[in-house]
Write a protein that holds these residues in place. Structure first.
Motif, mmCIF file in Angstrom:
data_model
loop_
_atom_site.group_PDB
_atom_site.id
_atom_site.type_symbol
_atom_site.label_atom_id
_atom_site.label_comp_id
_atom_site.label_asym_id
_atom_site.label_seq_id
_atom_site.Cartn_x
_atom_site.Cartn_y
_atom_site.Cartn_z
ATOM 1 N N GLY C 71 0.805 -1.218 0.000
ATOM 2 C CA GLY C 71 0.000 0.000 0.000
ATOM 3 C C GLY C 71 0.838 1.268 0.000
ATOM 4 O O GLY C 71 0.428 2.283 -0.552
ATOM 5 N N GLY C 146 -19.853 11.784 8.330
ATOM 6 C CA GLY C 146 -19.146 12.751 9.189
ATOM 7 C C GLY C 146 -18.098 12.142 10.109
ATOM 8 O O GLY C 146 -17.531 12.843 10.935
ATOM 9 N N LYS C 148 -14.701 11.094 11.395
ATOM 10 C CA LYS C 148 -13.298 11.414 11.095
ATOM 11 C C LYS C 148 -12.454 10.170 11.339
ATOM 12 O O LYS C 148 -12.187 9.804 12.478
ATOM 13 C CB LYS C 148 -12.833 12.595 11.963
ATOM 14 C CG LYS C 148 -13.373 13.931 11.452
ATOM 15 C CD LYS C 148 -12.912 15.105 12.272
ATOM 16 C CE LYS C 148 -13.645 15.086 13.570
ATOM 17 N NZ LYS C 148 -13.756 16.261 14.354
ATOM 18 N N PHE C 152 -6.071 5.750 4.554
ATOM 19 C CA PHE C 152 -5.505 6.368 3.358
ATOM 20 C C PHE C 152 -5.765 5.494 2.138
ATOM 21 O O PHE C 152 -6.276 4.378 2.254
ATOM 22 C CB PHE C 152 -4.000 6.650 3.537
ATOM 23 C CG PHE C 152 -3.136 5.436 3.722
ATOM 24 C CD1 PHE C 152 -2.881 4.948 4.981
ATOM 25 C CD2 PHE C 152 -2.579 4.794 2.623
ATOM 26 C CE1 PHE C 152 -2.070 3.822 5.156
ATOM 27 C CE2 PHE C 152 -1.774 3.683 2.788
ATOM 28 C CZ PHE C 152 -1.526 3.190 4.057
ATOM 29 N N LYS C 157 -10.953 6.540 0.101
ATOM 30 C CA LYS C 157 -11.982 6.884 -0.890
ATOM 31 C C LYS C 157 -13.290 6.161 -0.580
ATOM 32 O O LYS C 157 -14.379 6.697 -0.752
ATOM 33 C CB LYS C 157 -11.485 6.501 -2.287
ATOM 34 C CG LYS C 157 -10.315 7.348 -2.767
ATOM 35 C CD LYS C 157 -10.330 7.492 -4.288
ATOM 36 C CE LYS C 157 -9.294 8.518 -4.752
ATOM 37 N NZ LYS C 157 -7.934 7.946 -4.814
ATOM 38 N N THR C 165 -15.095 11.365 6.791
ATOM 39 C CA THR C 165 -14.058 12.360 6.603
ATOM 40 C C THR C 165 -12.721 11.694 6.861
ATOM 41 O O THR C 165 -12.293 11.611 7.998
ATOM 42 C CB THR C 165 -14.285 13.502 7.623
ATOM 43 O OG1 THR C 165 -15.595 14.020 7.433
ATOM 44 C CG2 THR C 165 -13.281 14.603 7.456
ATOM 45 N N PRO C 166 -12.078 11.133 5.829
ATOM 46 C CA PRO C 166 -10.817 10.440 6.084
ATOM 47 C C PRO C 166 -9.703 11.415 6.455
ATOM 48 O O PRO C 166 -9.599 12.485 5.857
ATOM 49 C CB PRO C 166 -10.508 9.735 4.765
ATOM 50 C CG PRO C 166 -11.324 10.422 3.741
ATOM 51 C CD PRO C 166 -12.465 11.089 4.415
ATOM 52 N N PHE C 168 -5.518 11.539 7.145
ATOM 53 C CA PHE C 168 -4.282 10.762 7.188
ATOM 54 C C PHE C 168 -3.412 11.235 8.327
ATOM 55 O O PHE C 168 -3.264 12.420 8.565
ATOM 56 C CB PHE C 168 -3.495 10.823 5.875
ATOM 57 C CG PHE C 168 -2.230 10.037 6.017
ATOM 58 C CD1 PHE C 168 -2.291 8.659 6.069
ATOM 59 C CD2 PHE C 168 -1.013 10.657 6.213
ATOM 60 C CE1 PHE C 168 -1.140 7.918 6.286
ATOM 61 C CE2 PHE C 168 0.135 9.919 6.433
ATOM 62 C CZ PHE C 168 0.075 8.547 6.468
ATOM 63 N N MET C 169 -2.841 10.307 9.038
ATOM 64 C CA MET C 169 -2.046 10.648 10.209
ATOM 65 C C MET C 169 -1.027 9.544 10.437
ATOM 66 O O MET C 169 -1.326 8.371 10.255
ATOM 67 C CB MET C 169 -3.017 10.726 11.375
ATOM 68 C CG MET C 169 -2.490 11.435 12.574
ATOM 69 S SD MET C 169 -3.826 11.666 13.733
ATOM 70 C CE MET C 169 -4.482 13.231 13.195
ATOM 71 N N GLY C 170 0.193 9.922 10.819
ATOM 72 C CA GLY C 170 1.222 8.925 11.096
ATOM 73 C C GLY C 170 0.903 8.136 12.361
ATOM 74 O O GLY C 170 0.155 8.608 13.226
ATOM 75 N N GLY C 171 1.476 6.943 12.474
ATOM 76 C CA GLY C 171 1.189 6.052 13.595
ATOM 77 C C GLY C 171 1.391 6.699 14.956
ATOM 78 O O GLY C 171 0.632 6.440 15.894
ATOM 79 N N GLU C 173 0.780 9.549 16.032
ATOM 80 C CA GLU C 173 -0.169 10.585 16.450
ATOM 81 C C GLU C 173 -1.557 10.043 16.723
ATOM 82 O O GLU C 173 -2.399 10.751 17.270
ATOM 83 C CB GLU C 173 -0.268 11.655 15.359
ATOM 84 C CG GLU C 173 0.969 12.515 15.250
ATOM 85 C CD GLU C 173 0.651 13.904 14.715
ATOM 86 O OE1 GLU C 173 0.777 14.855 15.484
ATOM 87 O OE2 GLU C 173 0.252 14.001 13.542
ATOM 88 N N TYR C 175 -2.980 7.672 18.677
ATOM 89 C CA TYR C 175 -3.497 7.502 20.042
ATOM 90 C C TYR C 175 -3.958 8.828 20.621
ATOM 91 O O TYR C 175 -5.093 8.965 21.090
ATOM 92 C CB TYR C 175 -2.425 6.878 20.935
ATOM 93 C CG TYR C 175 -2.846 6.767 22.383
ATOM 94 C CD1 TYR C 175 -3.520 5.640 22.837
ATOM 95 C CD2 TYR C 175 -2.591 7.801 23.289
ATOM 96 C CE1 TYR C 175 -3.918 5.537 24.162
ATOM 97 C CE2 TYR C 175 -2.991 7.712 24.607
ATOM 98 C CZ TYR C 175 -3.647 6.579 25.041
ATOM 99 O OH TYR C 175 -4.045 6.498 26.350
ATOM 100 N N GLY C 181 -10.057 13.612 20.326
ATOM 101 C CA GLY C 181 -11.204 13.768 19.439
ATOM 102 C C GLY C 181 -10.882 14.364 18.083
ATOM 103 O O GLY C 181 -11.787 14.665 17.317
ATOM 104 N N VAL C 182 -9.586 14.533 17.771
ATOM 105 C CA VAL C 182 -9.233 14.915 16.401
ATOM 106 C C VAL C 182 -9.738 13.812 15.464
ATOM 107 O O VAL C 182 -10.202 14.062 14.368
ATOM 108 C CB VAL C 182 -7.719 15.101 16.242
ATOM 109 C CG1 VAL C 182 -7.325 15.257 14.778
ATOM 110 C CG2 VAL C 182 -7.246 16.317 17.026
#
Ligand code: NA
Ligand code: NA
Lengths: 174, 436, 315
Positions: C71, C146, C148, C152, C157, C165-166, C168-171, C173, C175, C181-182
């Protein structure tokens, strides 16, 4: 003659450095935009994180040569501070330059292959979904490495100029 | 495969030699790594260096570094930092060492806003060192309190280092976060007590010859100097706690907020913006180029079988659990003198944690001890990130020797904190057990 | 003295089931079967190079071998990389996935795709599922509205097509982002992997069925190093890969059941999407990967191969 060359190099690096320095505003803007767009409108971007991270790459790699030229690459100066300009120049010319050459050669040559490979396959962002061209950020590695070489040459010229100036000053005093 | 017993002295011996000669740190680390990789690993493995350079400079988690530096330079140029130290002066001015303690408090708050260490150290270096030096504080106190206070960043949550440890150790991250709070405060208190005593014993380096006491009226008026900094802290922390921003994103609130604060203070102009941007670039480059060199060096050391070497040392220790525990702390301290945090975790955590669990110790407790050791590593010469960062921000009158000397008392205090936490594990475990 | 020693970087941390399977059933087994003529040094993820540029690392010989995740390379190779690591709304069990690779010919296709990048694709490392943990119960397609959710690529998609609401965030961040609630939800690993990340402390709903029931990583070998191997050792490695795959699945299965039980004891609830609704969702996902066929080349062949196999399975 040589000192003039050093002056031109430093000016050129300063222009590049000052241009990429403004990327800090772009990074702030992109991230704040992302927070507002996601938080208020439920519309996260697929590009904000990656774009700002790539700007950081340009910021560091293209700005680094200016930082080196400005003497911002810190040293452990426990012994170094007490050395004469000539001793400092000798160490940087014969010891630091060898280490520098090993480091810069890898960045320019292998970093260049890394970026060129990315360019050839038209590498796109895989994680963001926005398909941004990652090779632009990767290209900063060899370009930054090459500019760093210029900065080093200029640094050595200035070091020896300082040695000469001190010698001249010493004669005057004598 | 080369013998790590051969590579270890060669690698660190030459590192010490080149650093002592005064070769720029980033160049010494990068060049030495390249040469060692070529001879001991393989020419092909040199490709690791551009990969690491790209990884480190394109990491979203590290973006907090330039953003917080920008915040700090903006606060300094718009005189908000001055206002803040003026307020502290009005309140703690009569107290020898008061400003240094104030610096520790700000560092503690900063630690709660950032997940990484470098951001706080260098930002506080920009803000606090000139402010303290100009108010009659000696280099020693000013440098030491910033270097030591700045290292709290990874012990007080949020902490990227704890997440890395938590994954390797298969340990609750929530418990680690909770476990870091009291030891973090304990260390802040130890630092403050020390600064207070030092101030009493050596008034000349803690506020100068004359101390002024201020009237209540003056104090109250000066409180307005707190409004903007507190507002900024509230927006950064608020954006994290309300779920508006991730920890890395929140740094952008700090940076953007500093521009707004400068405008409120009527000090916003193109020149200060531009100068802040340039200073941010130069300081960030100083940091990141060292990181590029250091990560190449620790990757090389990892590939040379550092883990096997460490494993052999630990397994060779006595069977008494506490001897093993202390042996591990000693190894971490020693590695902290020459390697960067990420490298140390990769090399030691997979070996130490299973042994610790087998011995019946709590992995969360050990994790916090481990993190404190990593903090000490930021400060221990010859290779300590915080020492280098201070060298980059401190005025030219400060030498590296000044910096090395200034941190020694704080290193001893942190070792004392480790000892206290070993003797009284509850300091670490009380909150995790109460919350989870 | 002409014993071969290779370095392998895993895609996991030391001690995780896939790492143990790699160590025991690939590295140790190959060494034993070859009478010690080949042996391996296993390194945890990220120890020698970042996994995002793993293809470059292996192709230039930084290590002779690595376990990588396809991926990550869709940006370099196009959608064939997504098909290789598994797409939602297609295969459901590891056995199906094994058959797809080894008996339906997808292994050859994957080898061809990776060959272009200087990497010999030794084989897939079949993996346990990649699941969603959420802060809100998710029992229908409408619940994605809605939401979040950390994800990726193709999956992002897919969730977006259901109104999510996808993000993307690194591993490192995820937790904290879930805690504050981000993020409302994260698609990460299987139960034991999610527990290892402590997600159960901050996200109390475990979504089933799994959006990615049978993903796989893969064993990448430097082409030159591979070519230099004697034929019998090549044969050993080819079989050791399969042993390691199934060992991983088996180990993960035990750990996942235990992890799920422990998470439930600590207050996590299973959030089940009913079969009919799920079938509809999977159809949405299938539409997305079927769209890859339009790109022609290996991606088209891959989609055709997958569709043909699904038809055989009666789906
Ligand atoms: Na922190
Ligand atoms: Na250190």
């Amino acid at each position: 003659m040589l000192e003039r060359l050093s002056g031109y190099i430093d000016q050129g690096l300063a222009v590049i450095g000052k241009i990429v320095a403004f990327l800090i505003f772009a990074m702030i803007g992109v991230i704040v935009f992302e927070m507002i767009s996601r938080g208020l409108f439920d519309m996260p971007s697929s590009w904000a994180h990656e774009l700002s991270a790539w700007m950081l790459t340009l910021f560091i790699l293209l700005g680094g040569p200016w930082a080196l030229a400005k003497g911002q690459f810190v040293r452990v100066d426990v012994f170094h501070a007490a050395m004469s300009p000539k001793m400092k120049a000798l160490i940087d010319t014969f010891v630091s330059t060898i280490l520098f050459a090993c480091f810069a050669a890898v960045l320019v040559w292998l970093g260049g292959k890394f970026a060129y490979g990315s360019f050839l396959i038209g590498e796109r962002s895989a994680t963001g979904g926005w398909g941004g061209p990652v090779w632009i950020a990767k290209a900063a590695i060899p370009v930054g490495g090459a500019l760093l070489c210029l900065a080093w040459v200029s640094h050595l010229i200035r070091l020896w100029a300082a040695v000469k100036a001190e010698a001249a000053g010493g004669e005057d005093n004598a | 495969m080369p013998d790590p017993l051969l590579v270890t002295p060669l690698l660190f011996g030459s590192m010490l030699f080149f650093l002592a000669l005064g070769v720029p740190i980033a160049i010494a680390l990068g060049g030495l790594s390249a040469a060692m990789i070529y001879f001991f690993w393989s020419p092909m493995a040199l490709n690791m260096m551009p990969l690491r350079a790209f990884q480190n400079t394109s990491s979203f988690e590290y973006i907090a570094i330039p953003l917080f530096i920008f915040m700090a330079t903006m606060l300094q140029k718009s005189r908000i930092a001055e206002d803040l130290y003026d307020t502290m002066q009005k309140f703690f001015g009569g107290l020898r060492g008061g400003l240094a303690i104030g610096t520790i408090i700000i560092c503690t708050v900063f630690a709660a806003m950032a997940g990484i260490s470098g951001a706080a150290t260098i930002s506080m270096g920009v803000l606090a060192i000139p402010a303290m030096l100009s108010r009659g504080y000696g280099k020693d106190m000013a440098l030491g309190s910033v270097a030591a206070g700045g290292s709290l960043g990874i012990l007080i949550p949020p902490s990227v280092t704890m997440i890395v440890y938590g994954l390797v150790a298969n340990t609750s991250i929530g418990k680690l976060y909770a476990g870091g709070v009291l030891p973090g405060l304990l260390i802040a208190v130890l630092f403050s007590v020390y600064l207070l005593l030092r101030g009493q014993l050596q008034p000349s380096i803690a506020g100068g010859a004359t101390m002024t006491r201020y009237s209540l009226g003056e104090k109250l008026v000066s409180l307005k100097g707190l409004v903007l900094p507190l507002g900024l802290v509230a927006s950064v922390l608020g954006s994290i706690l309300l779920g508006v921003a991730s920890v890395s994103e929140a740094a952008a609130i700090g940076a953007g907020g500093a521009i707004v604060a400068a405008a409120v203070r009527r000090q916003l102009n193109w020149q200060s913006m531009q100068e802040s941007a340039f200073e941010t670039l130069l300081l960030s480059c100083m940091i990141f180029w060292i990181i590029i060199g250091a990560s190449a060096l620790s990757t090389f050391y990892t590939a040379m079988g550092a883990s096997r070497l460490i494993e052999g040392m630990v397994l060779g220790l006595d069977l008494n659990p506490y001897v093993i525990l202390i042996g591990m702390q000693v190894i971490l301290l020693a590695l902290g003198m020459v390697l960067d945090t990420v490298g140390i975790i990769l090399i030691t955590a997979p070996i130490f944690v299973p042994i610790i669990i087998q011995l019946g110790f709590d992995p969360v407790w050990f994790g916090i001890l481990y993190i404190i050791n990593m903090e000490i590593g930021f400060l221990t010469p010859p290779f300590g990130y915080n020492l280098f960062y201070l060298r980059g921000v401190a005025p030219d009158s400060v030498s590296m020797m000044d910096i090395y000397k200034s941190v020694i008392p704080f290193i001893l205090l942190m070792l004392l904190a480790v000892a206290i936490c070993i003797i009284f594990p509850e300091i670490i475990l009380y909150l995790p057990n109460a919350i989870f | 003295d002409d014993a071969i020693v290779w370095r392998i970087q895993s895609n996991l941390n030391a001690g995780e089931p896939g790492y143990v399977a790699l160590q025991e059933k690939f590295a140790n087994l190959s060494k034993e079967l070859s009478g010690g003529r080949i042996s391996f040094e296993v390194y945890p993820v990220g120890a020698l190079f970042p996994i995002k540029d793993g293809l470059e690392a292996v192709s230039v010989g930084l290590t002779e071998m690595a376990v990588l995740t396809g991926g990550y390379y869709a940006g370099k190779m196009g959608p064939i990389a997504n098909l290789e690591s598994g797409v939602p709304g297609s295969l459901r069990t590891p056995i199906e996935r094994y058959n797809f690779f080894y008996n339906e010919g997808f292994l050859e296709l994957a080898r061809k795709a990776y060959e272009a990048h200087g990497v010999f694709y030794l084989g897939p490392q079949l993996s346990s599922s990649w699941d969603i943990m959420s802060k809100k119960p998710i029992t229908s397609m409408a619940d994605f509205q809605g939401l979040k959710i950390r994800s990726f690529g193709l999956e992002a998609k897919w969730y977006e097509s259901m109104g999510a609401t996808p993000v993307f965030m690194g591993g490192g961040e995820i937790y904290t982002a879930l805690a504050t609630g981000v993020l409302d939800a994260a698609r990460w690993a299987s139960a034991s992997g999610n527990q290892n990340n402590s997600f159960h402390e901050v996200a109390k709903y475990y979504v089933q069925p799994s959006p990615m029931p049978v993903p796989n990583n893969f064993f990448a070998v430097n082409q030159t190093a591979w070519n230099a191997l004697p034929e019998d050792i090549k044969a050993i490695l080819n079989q050791a890969v399969v042993a390691s795959s199934f060992d991983y699945i088996a180990r993960a299965d035990m750990l996942d059941s235990k992890a799920l039980r422990e998470m439930q004891e600590s207050g996590v609830q299973i959030s089940v999407i009913p079969d009919a609704e799920w079938a509809q969702m999977e159809e949405e996902a299938a539409k997305l990967w079927k769209g890859y066929a339009a790109q022609g080349g290996l991606a088209q062949k891959g989609v055709e191969m997958l569709e043909k196999f699904l038809a055989k399975l009666g789906r």
